[in-house]
Design a protein around this motif. Structure first.
Motif, PDB file in Angstrom:
ATOM      1  N   SER A   1      71.610  74.091  29.789  1.00 18.35           N
ATOM      2  CA  SER A   1      72.314  72.847  30.097  1.00 18.35           C
ATOM      3  C   SER A   1      73.587  73.096  30.899  1.00 18.35           C
TER       4      SER A   1
ATOM      5  N   GLU B   1      81.252  58.372  24.276  1.00 18.59           N
ATOM      6  CA  GLU B   1      81.499  56.932  24.354  1.00 18.59           C
ATOM      7  C   GLU B   1      82.556  56.492  23.343  1.00 18.59           C
TER       8      GLU B   1
ATOM      9  N   LEU C   1      76.380  62.001  24.036  1.00 19.06           N
ATOM     10  CA  LEU C   1      76.754  60.772  24.730  1.00 19.06           C
ATOM     11  C   LEU C   1      77.455  59.806  23.781  1.00 19.06           C
ATOM     12  N   LYS C   2      76.935  59.682  22.587  1.00 23.10           N
ATOM     13  CA  LYS C   2      77.548  58.789  21.601  1.00 23.10           C
ATOM     14  C   LYS C   2      78.968  59.237  21.275  1.00 23.10           C
TER      15      LYS C   2
ATOM     16  N   SER D   1      77.446  59.128  30.827  1.00 28.95           N
ATOM     17  CA  SER D   1      78.051  58.083  30.009  1.00 28.95           C
ATOM     18  C   SER D   1      78.403  56.876  30.866  1.00 28.95           C
TER      19      SER D   1
ATOM     20  N   GLN E   1      66.390  67.111  33.105  1.00 31.82           N
ATOM     21  CA  GLN E   1      66.800  65.873  32.446  1.00 31.82           C
ATOM     22  C   GLN E   1      68.261  65.615  32.798  1.00 31.82           C
TER      23      GLN E   1
ATOM     24  N   PRO F   1      72.227  65.863  24.169  1.00 31.12           N
ATOM     25  CA  PRO F   1      72.530  64.672  24.962  1.00 31.12           C
ATOM     26  C   PRO F   1      72.667  63.387  24.163  1.00 31.12           C
ATOM     27  N   LYS F   2      71.797  63.141  23.213  1.00 30.47           N
ATOM     28  CA  LYS F   2      71.831  61.870  22.499  1.00 30.47           C
ATOM     29  C   LYS F   2      73.109  61.711  21.684  1.00 30.47           C
ATOM     30  N   GLN F   3      73.391  62.672  20.813  1.00 26.92           N
ATOM     31  CA  GLN F   3      74.604  62.610  19.998  1.00 26.92           C
ATOM     32  C   GLN F   3      75.841  62.856  20.848  1.00 26.92           C
TER      33      GLN F   3
ATOM     34  N   TYR G   1      71.693  62.922  32.189  1.00 26.12           N
ATOM     35  CA  TYR G   1      72.298  61.860  31.389  1.00 26.12           C
ATOM     36  C   TYR G   1      73.735  61.680  31.862  1.00 26.12           C
TER      37      TYR G   1
END
Length: 374
Positions: free
Chosen positions: A307, A339, A335-336, A361, A357, A331-333, A359
């Motif tokens: 990454s 944010e 980004l959260k 924000s 992949q 990426p999922k956690q 991603y």
């Protein structure tokens, strides 16, 4: 007679506020008695000849190895001597911080603190180290240990593994993990003392110290009236006001190393920072599997998702440390997490199993430069 004329011109400069009095005074103090008068003549002439005009700023660039990476400073100043002195002071500040926070130097303040682990002693630390430790512990708690400066014992084994091109010994890695855990650090806010509760702890500030050094270098430049500057150390970049005639600094997002990678994107930044972390240069490849130099503190294992994480934040200490949080969380956690962090934005590129992949924000879009490069 000549002296009287000189005094009159000098007072006129001060009265007209073309040359600040404190600046004149410093110049006089730094000059020897033998050259005070020529210095005043030069200043008086400068004041009278530039009245009502703004002196142009020139671009100066410097580079020097510090903290194990090349540090680069780009600044705008009125003359060479001003630029040289400011850059030298900034580099000196970075060098000072390395002497405090290096985990490679056995004589650094950080190393001495690590050597006191498990001894039930409270160690008083400097203001710089205290500030960084506070920030690190706060982020460790907020991220649930995704960021953890006690990961040092595991990092040492992975450094050795990269040198020898073989996986760390499982038993030694399991033993090293016994000394990892941000809960093993106690900070006494009142006295600025630190206690490391477990033997053989080794603190590693590699994920936050360079960012702090970039911020401090910019502060040094600002104190010397250099208000338009860029400081870069490794993957950490901090900027103050933009170059003359520009609305912002134009920074390229680091590209991932793959064939047919997406076209380069550029960001426009001012009074902000961007940091990038990934396995582009520091990694271990064993039997086709790629292990990053970024170690997950919760497992003791180097990341394997190939990454590249870039975080924008108001300052470099924040951006630098957040890249590690996002890298570890995924990426999922990640980004959260970004944010929920005020003033932060992130761009993530991953290549698990060879498939790209991407991603980003919600705040990242406002930084993009859509105009063609000039």
């Amino acid at each position: 007679m000549g002296g009287s004329v000189l005094v009159f011109k000098f007072r006129a400069c001060v009265a007209q506020r073309i040359l600040p009095l404190r600046y004149c005074f410093r110049t006089i103090c730094r000059s020897g008695w033998r050259i005070v008068v020529p210095a005043l003549v030069f200043l008086a002439s400068s004041c009278s000849s530039t009245r009502g005009q703004k002196q142009a700023l020139d671009r100066f660039e410097y580079q020097r190895p510090e903290m194990g990476v090349p540090f680069r400073i780009v600044l705008y100043a009125r003359n060479q001597s001003t630029a040289d002195c400011a850059a030298e002071a900034a580099f000196e500040r970075i060098k000072q911080l390395n002497a405090i926070m290096s985990d490679y130097d056995s004589e650094s303040e950080l190393s001495k603190l690590s050597h006191a682990s498990g001894q039930s002693r409270e160690i008083h630390v400097s203001d710089d180290l205290w500030l960084v430790l506070q920030r690190a512990q706060s982020l460790a708690q907020r991220s649930g240990g995704a960021f953890d400066i006690t990961v040092g014992p595991c990092v040492v084994l992975w450094r050795k593994a990269r040198r020898e091109q073989k996986m760390p010994d499982p038993q030694r890695l399991a033993q090293a993990r016994q000394a990892v855990g941000y809960q093993h650090i106690q900070l006494n806010r009142r006295h600025h003392t630190v206690r490391l509760l477990v033997p053989d702890m080794r603190l590693d500030l590699g994920g936050i110290a360079k960012g702090y050094a970039v911020d401090e270098a910019l502060k040094v430049l600002t104190k010397r009236r250099i208000t338009r500057a860029l400081v870069e150390g490794g993957g950490d970049v901090g900027v103050s006001r933009p170059p003359p005639g520009k609305s912002a600094w134009r920074i390229q997002l680091a590209p991932i190393d793959m064939t047919n990678a997406p076209a380069a994107k550029f960001l426009l930044l001012k009074n902000a920072a961007i940091s990038t972390s990934g396995d582009l240069y520091q990694r271990l490849e064993i039997e086709g599997k790629r292990f990053s130099h970024i170690v997950d503190p919760r497992t003791g294992i180097g990341l394997t998702d190939h990454s590249l994480v870039s975080v924008i934040a108001p300052n470099s200490i924040t951006a630098d440390s957040l890249t590690k949080v996002v890298s570890v969380l995924g990426p999922k956690q990640g980004l959260k997490f970004i944010e929920s962090t005020r003033g932060a934005a992130v761009h993530i590129m991953r290549k698990p199993d060879g498939k790209l992949q991407m991603y980003e924000s919600s705040r990242l879009g406002k930084y993009y430069d859509a105009s063609p490069e000039k």
